[in-house]
Design a protein around this motif. Structure first.
Motif: not given
Length: 440
Positions: A17-18, A51-54, A88-90, A262-263
């Motif tokens: 996801i990142r 592991a990297g986000g949502a 942002e994206v989807e 860690c932004g």
């Protein structure tokens, strides 16, 4: 007549996801766990976590049978700009495959953990640690540890590993957990203090990242019975000033790494990291107590600053000195362990070269210069009423030319909690142990 073999369609590599912002307009294969899902009249929304986000994934007329939250799934879809959130994206879903379905709903809803009582969160920690903010705090802590190691290694320190089952306590015997060691009493280590001093004789500059155990009766939001201690010790110092200078450099390296890596986590938690001054302000304990009384009318009793005294001194340092950090120095002998180097008297009180470091009004560090003279150490052991035999292996080292040395220890969970504004230090450990908790 020959027939050409059928070529299987190439399998898309997994995308995290990142990385999605780099793949706008492309088809990707995601793997993760469903954080939440909604079905709105044929349009299905899934928040996928890896592991990297949502990220939000949208299915239009796919007629998917959406599994329960926390089910593990694979999603194939096209990355596109989010229609309502600039930058942002989807993912427009083309297909979803269930890898491992959740058998039942989670005991608490992970997107709503902020509404849940701390005890409930900890009772179900194996699940609640999956929450986005809960993971973010632990990811920040992981980078703090990496920054600690990286900075000290760059300063010529060697990482060591010391015993966690010991014959005697480094702090004089109070608050020890006893274990049965083949029929003989032994203890869980309160600190690697004595061993890291011994290793100064081998490597001069050493550090360790490891758990320590404190059998104290505290049951507050700032205490744990098992926590991660970040220890460092260095030789050939002139005074405790060298130790404080070294810790300042270490903190600067740790926070710089977190800021760089860690932004998203800091933004999610609404945390702003403090600036580490070129030289962190230093104030003797007796002067600190007088300052708190003069500025706030708070009278501190006992040998140390009480929690309210620490808070008020931190407030004063921020206002008057422009620093979230402040070293409290020259602790009385009665408030320091036997190995702390004496430093004469102040106002008729025998003081030491020991110090604490406060961040935003809470102690995160104890440290100081240690006794390196064998005769001075012998007298100190006797004065503290300790058993010389139980410290024989430790004291022996000082008969063979130990240099002046000192060090410090940082509590990783307390530092993490303070940096991120967590109200309870337990939330800065994956599976905390306190006075009443042994599970999960």
């Amino acid at each position: 007549m020959t027939t050409e073999p059928t070529q299987a369609a190439p399998v898309l590599p997994r995308t995290f996801i990142r990385e999605l912002a780099q793949h706008v307009g492309q088809t990707v294969r995601l793997r993760g766990m469903i954080l939440s899902r909604r079905d709105l009249g044929g349009i299905q929304f899934v928040t996928l976590r890896d592991a990297g986000g949502a990220v939000q994934c949208v299915g239009d007329q796919l007629n998917l049978d959406l599994p329960l939250p926390e089910s593990s799934v694979e999603i194939i879809g096209t990355v596109r700009p989010h229609p309502k959130r600039g930058g942002e994206v989807e993912v427009q879903m083309q297909a979803m495959t269930v890898i491992a379905a959740a058998a039942e709903p989670t005991p608490v809803e992970l997107p709503k953990l902020e509404r849940v009582h701390a005890d409930t969160l900890l009772n179900h920690r194996a699940v609640t640690v999956r929450g986005l903010k809960e993971r973010a705090a632990l990811r920040v802590q992981a980078e703090l540890l990496a920054g600690f190691r990286e900075t000290l290694s760059g300063m010529g320190f060697t990482e060591i590993s010391t015993p966690k089952i010991v014959e005697a306590g480094a702090e004089g015997g109070a608050g020890l957990f006893t274990v049965d060691y083949f029929g003989e009493p032994a203890y869980l280590a309160q600190s690697p203090q004595l061993y890291k001093q011994m290793m100064v004789g081998a490597f001069e500059r050493v550090f360790e990242v490891a758990p320590v155990f404190r059998g104290e009766s505290h049951n507050t939001s700032r205490h744990l019975t098992e926590y991660l201690s970040l220890d460092a010790e260095l030789g050939f110092i002139d005074s405790e000033e060298d130790v404080m200078d070294a810790e300042t450099e270490v903190l600067r390296g740790m926070l710089a790494r977190v800021q760089e890596r860690c932004g998203p986590e800091l933004a999610l938690l609404g945390a702003e990291l403090p600036q580490v001054p070129e030289r962190i302000p230093r104030i003797p304990l007796l002067e600190a107590r007088a300052t708190v009384e003069r500025e706030f009318g708070h009278l501190v009793g006992g040998k140390d600053l009480d929690p309210e005294g620490e808070r008020l001194l931190g407030e004063w340092a921020g206002r008057e000195l422009g620093s979230d950090f402040v070293f409290v120095t020259k602790f009385p002998q009665a408030a320091r362990p036997f190995y702390t180097h004496p430093d004469g008297e102040m106002d008729g009180v025998p003081v030491t070269r020991g110090f604490d470091l406060l961040l935003r009004g809470l102690e995160i560090t104890s440290g100081g210069q240690r006794i390196h003279d064998p005769e001075m150490l012998r007298r100190s052991i006797e004065a503290y009423g300790l058993n010389p035999e139980s410290l024989r292996a430790y004291a022996e080292v000082f008969r063979y030319g130990m240099p002046p040395h000192g060090g410090f220890a940082i509590g990783a969970e307390r530092l993490t909690a303070l940096l991120l504004g967590l109200s309870n230090v337990r939330m800065a450990r994956a599976f905390p142990r306190d006075r009443t908790r042994l599970q999960p």
